[in-house]
Scaffold this motif. Structure first.
Motif, PDB file in Angstrom:
ATOM      1  N   CYS B  85      -1.178   5.886   7.363  1.00 44.75           N
ATOM      2  CA  CYS B  85      -1.163   6.942   6.340  1.00 44.75           C
ATOM      3  C   CYS B  85      -2.389   7.837   6.502  1.00 44.75           C
ATOM      4  N   TYR B  87      -3.810   9.984   4.515  1.00 41.68           N
ATOM      5  CA  TYR B  87      -4.784   9.988   3.406  1.00 41.68           C
ATOM      6  C   TYR B  87      -5.762   8.827   3.603  1.00 41.68           C
ATOM      7  N   ASN B 120      -0.034  -0.246   1.171  1.00 35.55           N
ATOM      8  CA  ASN B 120      -1.106   0.287   2.008  1.00 35.55           C
ATOM      9  C   ASN B 120      -2.389   0.499   1.204  1.00 35.55           C
ATOM     10  N   TRP B 124      -5.977  -0.541   2.489  1.00 36.93           N
ATOM     11  CA  TRP B 124      -6.980   0.513   2.671  1.00 36.93           C
ATOM     12  C   TRP B 124      -8.242   0.176   1.869  1.00 36.93           C
TER      13      TRP B 124
HETATM   14  S1  SF4 Z   1      -1.600   6.285  -0.052  1.00 36.58           S
HETATM   15 FE1  SF4 Z   1       0.339   5.137   0.006  1.00 36.58          FE
HETATM   16  S2  SF4 Z   1       1.769   6.341  -1.219  1.00 36.58           S
HETATM   17 FE2  SF4 Z   1       0.036   7.651  -0.709  1.00 36.58          FE
HETATM   18  S3  SF4 Z   1       0.667   8.717   1.145  1.00 36.58           S
HETATM   19 FE3  SF4 Z   1      -0.481   6.903   1.785  1.00 36.58          FE
HETATM   20  S4  SF4 Z   1       1.088   5.332   2.098  1.00 36.58           S
HETATM   21 FE4  SF4 Z   1       2.032   6.962   0.905  1.00 36.58          FE
END
Ligand code: SF4
Ligand code: SF4
Lengths: 380, 397
Positions: B85, B87, B120, B124
């Motif tokens: 991901c 972010y 995630n 994270w």
């Molecule tokens: S933090 Fe989780 S919900 Fe948000 S974009 Fe990343 S994987 Fe998707």
């Protein structure tokens, strides 16, 4: 078992057969009139299913398939375990199962549960929600309630009512099977001449499909045979980490490179039988406690964030391995996210490591084989 | 006068931008600053007066400002795989001090993590806790694949809530006071109501502004929704927007944007739509920050019902409702590569929505990594969507 079926080649042949032809195991269960329940990764409560007179049947993707029908549901880059489990079901390869169950511990399994329900309404997906605050006292009643919910749904599908005696007996059987598998893992590391990486995997993988009652006596016999043989220190022992490493070609590449598996940190192997169900007057509580006692697993939350890297590095040390090979499933965020921290810990301790990208659709392992050879040279 | 020149807009943007200044001020005063996941119940730190920033919002802002590429590359350099991901990758790069340009948020002294939108998040945040050696406070909302949370889950959450608030109060060195919590909840509810009203303005066929503008206010909703003045600012925005002169004619078509916007290429994405006279009147994200509840149990239930925490059935129902309310003709789906829980259900969701009569197309992209998007295939998809919309219009009696 006769003396003949107890011989090492005959035993290994049985495990190989059970591991490489799951469908035959399923057909045999159906022919015995059993109801079979597909168990998706991870931490499936096999004992509960077994105690209800049903057959737990492991469902960890599928070797040798490629996505076509499942491509309607998952983008092509998605984790192959999810894509191919669904593919297998859509192609009719799971005919005869009465349900599948699965925990929802990663972001791939969440959509898998939803796509499954949409694509296969006739093969119900029974979700098992799992608490991550496993060390807190309130996790146990929650997880236990989810086990009870699962039991109710299994009963509605024809499972026997869950009795304490039956669950106790199943816990004993599975605890014994786990203990035998742990013993086998230790023995396999000391007997590289008899147990190749592929044979090791087949022995452990067979537990996913074969009835525990048939599996345990054979594994006990195999362990006895191995114990009777002189142990030998393998030349290049390694720890294999990851979700799974069951491709025969890849395992042969380990062997060709002269690498033996001293221990594993694989979800499909040791991570699934590290922890036993503890003694408890209430067997359902015991099963819930088994899940809550798990830890040092990338799918699970540990309040001590250093536990997991330490655990892996110590596993390498304890098993006498010279290095670690991570077989990284493509698009597996769980393993991808933790790898830099694991690598840092391994580096800090001077433990060499190698990452091999894998996918259940991979057909050509040539590059992986070359890298394993280079790694073996580095270790040698 | 248009929506961009409204004084209420400027006030809200300024109020949102203040969040990071407040965090820096707290840091200078020696107070701990937390990083908090977007759907963590913000009411909890607000009740304790703990200052937080949201790395997802920060990642979105940086991606819009062209920093997504360098930061994702920096995460690659740290060993994080490019298909994680984006972010998270940006958050990890920020934590490792890799940011070169753009607005900054302080590094965290503690973490508030809720996995109600994805697993995630927990991976994270565990990683952040591991590398930064800071405490992580987790509210575990497991995915259950059920339409509604069961009583046992609520009990699990209720007991976690008590344990978490005790631990956080000890960490903050302040007592947990029910009246402070209730005040934070009142603020959050008032903000949610005002926010909902702003969104409802898009139901008007002659609404003169585009729904994408709502994203500009998201930082306020994420970071400051519990504060007393937020609702007032949002209400004023609603009043000023409602007072704008209506469009002379309805848009050629009204779209819902499904998925997180593809921030690095937003201009290229919106441009062909604007050119074709298309208005975006709905999206999945902006309504998702309005949590409505009456009591603690209701709050816990509300936080279970996030977009990615829902089942496909419930997700379909909420989109259906939104599309009907907002008079949507077509749906543009962003198949956001980095977000597994979302991209994994979009093909089926898209089919379901199309089965209900909406024109649906999807395009590949990524919310923050510029590498995930390609202009030519996107243009083809949009062309397809326009043709579908046209055909439908012609087919109408
Ligand atoms: S933090 Fe989780 S919900 Fe948000 S974009 Fe990343 S994987 Fe998707
Ligand atoms: S391999 Fe990874 S992504 Fe796939 S199901 Fe397992 S944990 Fe999830």
């Amino acid at each position: 078992m006769t003396r003949e079926t107890r011989s090492l080649p005959a035993l290994l042949g049985w495990f190989e057969q059970a591991a490489s032809d799951p469908r035959a195991q399923l057909e045999a269960a159906l022919a015995r009139g059993e109801k079979a329940v597909g168990c998706l990764p991870y931490f499936a409560p096999e004992e509960l299913i077994h105690a209800m007179g049903m057959r737990p049947f492991g469902l960890w993707g599928a070797q040798g398939l490629s996505s076509s029908l499942s491509a309607r549901y998952f983008p092509p880059f998605y984790c192959s375990l999810a894509r191919l489990s669904l593919e297998l079901a859509l192609r009719g390869g799971l005919r005869g199962l009465c349900a599948v169950t699965g925990t929802l511990l990663c972001d791939t399994l969440r959509p898998l549960s939803q796509n499954w329900a949409a694509a296969l309404p006739e093969l119900p997906f029974l979700p098992l929600a799992c608490p991550q605050q496993r060390r807190e006292p309130f996790a146990l009643p929650y997880y236990r309630s989810q086990l009870e919910k699962l039991a109710r749904r299994l009963k509605a599908l024809g499972g026997r009512p869950l009795t304490l005696e039956a669950l106790e007996a199943s816990l004993r059987l599975y605890n014994s099977s786990r203990a035998a598998r742990r013993q086998f893992v230790a023995l396999a590391g000391q007997h590289p001449a008899q147990i190749s990486p592929l044979a090791r995997c087949q022995v452990l993988k067979a537990a996913l499909f074969a009835p525990a009652e048939e599996y345990l006596p054979r594994l006990t016999a195999l362990n006895q045979e191995l114990t009777a043989l002189p142990a030998r220190r393998p030349a290049l022992p390694v720890v294999v980490s990851g979700i799974l490493c069951d491709s025969p070609d890849l395992l042969r590449a380990f062997e060709s490179a002269g690498l033996t598996v001293a221990a594993d940190d694989l979800a499909m192997e040791s991570r699934s039988f590290r922890v036993d169900a503890p003694p408890d007057a209430d067997p359902l509580q015991s099963l819930a406690r088994r899940f809550c006692a798990q830890g040092a697993d990338p799918l699970l939350y540990d309040p001590d964030p250093g536990l997991r890297p330490r655990h892996v590095a110590e596993l390498v040390g304890r098993s006498g391995a010279r290095g670690l090979v991570l077989v990284l499933q493509q698009f597996c965020d769980v393993e991808e996210m933790e790898w830099p921290a694991l690598k840092a810990e391994l580096d800090r301790r001077g433990i060499p490591s190698l990452v091999i990208g894998a996918d259940q659709e991979t057909a050509d392992w040539g590059q992986a084989a070359t890298r394993l050879e280079a790694f073996a040279e580095e270790l040698g | 006068m248009d929506s961009f020149s409204l004084s209420a807009r400027q006030s809200l943007l300024e109020f949102g931008a203040q969040a990071s200044r407040l965090a820096w001020d707290a840091k200078k005063r020696g107070e701990p600053v937390g990083w908090m996941s977007t759907k963590f119940p913000a009411e909890i730190p607000a009740a304790l007066g703990l200052v937080t920033c949201c790395p997802e919002s920060q990642a979105a802002a940086l991606a819009s400002a062209g920093q997504g590429g360098p930061l994702c590359q920096a995460a690659d350099g740290l060993g994080f795989c490019a298909d994680l991901c984006s972010y998270s990758r940006i958050g990890l790069a920020l934590a490792a001090g890799c940011q070169q340009e753009g607005p900054r948020i302080p590094l965290p002294d503690f973490l508030l993590c809720c996995n109600n939108i994805c697993c995630n998040m927990l991976q994270w945040y565990q990683n952040l806790a591991r590398t930064l050696h800071i405490p992580l406070f987790l509210l575990d909302i497991p995915y259950t694949a059920q339409d509604e949370p069961d009583g046992e889950l609520i009990e699990y959450l209720r007991r976690q809530f008590y344990s978490l608030t005790r631990q956080l109060a000890a960490f903050a060195g302040r007592p947990w006071r029910e009246e402070d919590f209730r005040r934070a909840c009142r603020g959050a509810l008032a903000s949610a109501r005002a926010w909902q009203e702003v969104g409802r303005l898009l139901e008007d066929p002659l609404c003169p502004w585009d729904g994408m503008e709502l994203f500009d206010y998201m930082p306020v909703l994420v970071s400051r929704r519990c504060e007393a003045e937020t609702a007032g600012l949002l209400e004023e925005l609603g009043r000023q927007l409602a007072a704008l002169p209506p469009s002379p004619a309805p848009a050629r078509a009204r779209l819902m944007l499904e998925g997180t916007p593809c921030w690095p290429h937003l201009r290229q994405i919106l441009e062909p739509l604007r050119r074709a006279g298309i208005q975006i009147t709905a999206d999945t994200i902006t309504p998702s920050l309005g949590f409505f509840y009456r009591d603690l149990e209701g709050m816990l239930r509300a936080y279970c019902g996030t977009i990615n925490g829902s089942t496909l059935t419930k997700g379909l129902e909420s989109r259906r409702q939104l599309c009907r309310q907002r008079g949507v003709d077509g749906i543009l789906i962003h198949l956001n590569r980095g977000c597994r829980p979302w991209s994994g259900v979009l093909p089926q969701l898209g089919r379901d929505l199309s089965g209900e009569g909406w024109a649906v197309v999807s395009f590949d992209g990524d919310q923050a990594d510029p590498g995930g998007f390609a202009q030519a295939p996107y243009a083809t998809r949009v062309q397809g969507l326009l043709e579908m919309l046209e055909e439908r219009k012609e087919a109408q009696p």
